[in-house]
Design a protein around this motif. Structure first.
Motif, short mmCIF file in Angstrom:
data_model
loop_
_atom_site.label_atom_id
_atom_site.label_comp_id
_atom_site.label_asym_id
_atom_site.label_seq_id
_atom_site.Cartn_x
_atom_site.Cartn_y
_atom_site.Cartn_z
N ALA A 13 0.45 -9.40 0.84
CA ALA A 13 1.55 -9.19 -0.16
C ALA A 13 2.15 -10.44 -0.48
CB ALA A 13 2.43 -7.95 0.40
N TYR A 15 -2.65 -5.04 -7.84
CA TYR A 15 -3.51 -5.54 -7.13
C TYR A 15 -4.74 -6.23 -7.38
CZ TYR A 15 -1.29 -1.33 -4.66
OH TYR A 15 -0.43 -0.57 -3.96
N ILE A 42 -0.50 -7.69 -4.45
CA ILE A 42 -1.38 -7.36 -3.31
C ILE A 42 -2.60 -7.95 -3.56
CG2 ILE A 42 -2.23 -5.31 -1.79
CD1 ILE A 42 0.87 -5.67 -1.83
N ILE A 91 0.67 0.71 0.89
CA ILE A 91 1.97 -0.22 0.34
C ILE A 91 3.03 0.56 -0.22
CG2 ILE A 91 2.11 -1.88 -1.55
CD1 ILE A 91 0.18 -2.78 0.68
#
Length: 360
Positions: A135, A152, A189, A230
């Protein structure tokens, strides 16, 4: 042949790498010895004489420090459009260079994101494998109570590590520059790819030019396993309007399918140089996308990557607009006539895409 002289003022005085010019006159090949500039008697000024065919009307060019990963940038650290000169007149204009990509890329270190390795072996039950997940949190994440949108990104090995085997996007440094301008409030991410199984995981699970892959299982992992984790461990804005997905090459292709298969999860697409040749005709009947789909889609491709890149991206954009109620303004397509298929170029595009997807 006609001889024209270029005169350059390099403002990045701390960079000692040689300067080269590349352009329409040498098929855009950077770092060729014949096109290396020579220093003048005046500090930080360089020159070169070019032989241009007499029947050439215009010349387009750029400066590099030897490769596209070290191309010139503007004073904000952004990608510079092609320079252009007409050949029927004497070139008297001095070209100014502010920054260079590569090791000289500057950024405010106090705004660097906090990088947390969530797990070196995060379990992927859908594929019975594990993966490193990281992250990249806003620099002030641990000193605020704010919630953040999430993006992402695939191919985590190439996103932020300077020692990346194929080069790095420099996402951490790009985020620092964005944060210094008030546009860094986003969580990235980073999902590492599967090494030898990368092609399989990033190939959709139906008949394609590469056969049938494990793409369906992989995108299920992202939506059904990773995102809930997450959202439960970080201060995210979990709604689809704040959630994006993206990647480059095959990572861009599978990101398209992840977004189309889970429109209730993702509302922001960052797609760079997608391998649409694998499946140029999207099988819409197999996806959950419908007329109610809303969102923003940022598409980028370099026309120097392949002869078909521009056509495939235009075709995908047209299909997307035909199959949904998206306003054309919600799909942004950027084509670079000289863009190559590499991490350095995708890194240069990254801040433009972030700004448009999340902060406009």
């Amino acid at each position: 042949m006609m001889r024209h002289r270029l005169l350059v003022h390099d403002h990045s005085i701390d960079d000692e790498r040689p300067i080269y010019v590349t352009g329409s006159f040498n098929d855009w090949q950077p770092g060729q010895e014949a096109y290396k500039l020579k220093p003048t008697d005046k500090p930080h000024y360089y020159r070169i004489e070019l032989e241009i065919p007499a029947d050439t009307e215009w010349v387009e060019y750029k400066f590099t420090r030897g490769g596209w990963d070290a191309v010139e940038l503007d004073e904000e650290g952004d990608y510079v459009p092609n320079r252009r000169k007409k050949t029927d007149r004497v070139w008297r204009h001095i070209d100014h260079i502010n920054r260079w990509a590569g090791v000289s890329y500057s950024f405010p270190s106090e705004y660097l994101p906090v990088i947390e390795i969530i797990n070196e072996e995060f379990e992927i039950p859908q594929l019975i494998r594990t993966r490193r997940i990281a992250a990249l949190l806003p620099h002030d994440y641990h000193s605020t109570e704010k919630r953040y949108p999430v993006l992402y990104l695939q191919d985590g090995q190439n996103l932020f590590e300077d020692t990346a085997p194929f080069g790095s996007w420099g996402v951490d440094k790009r985020l620092a520059a964005l944060a210094s301008r008030g546009q860094g409030d986003v969580i990235i991410i980073s999902i590492d790819h599967a090494e030898k199984q990368r092609v399989s995981e990033f190939t959709p699970s139906f008949n394609t030019e590469l056969g049938r892959g494990d793409g369906k299982k992989y995108v299920r992992f992202l939506a059904d396993t990773l995102k809930p984790f997450i959202d439960s461990h970080y201060r995210t804005k979990p709604a689809s309007e704040y959630t994006g997905i993206g990647g480059s090459s095959l990572g861009g292709l599978i990101s398209i399918y992840a977004g189309l298969m889970y429109p209730e999860v993702y509302d922001r697409f960052m797609i760079f140089s997608p391998s649409l040749w694998v499946t140029p005709n999207i099988p819409w009947e197999l996806l959950d996308i419908n007329d109610d789909f809303t969102g923003r889609v940022y598409l980028y491709g370099g026309e120097a990557e392949s002869a078909s890149m521009a056509d495939l991206l235009n075709g995908f954009r047209d299909q997307l607009l035909e199959r949904t109620d998206l306003d054309p303004s919600a799909v942004k397509l950027e084509l670079d006539p000289n863009g190559l298929h590499n991490e350095a170029r995708w890194g240069q595009e990254f801040p433009h895409a972030i700004e448009w997807l999340y902060f406009e």
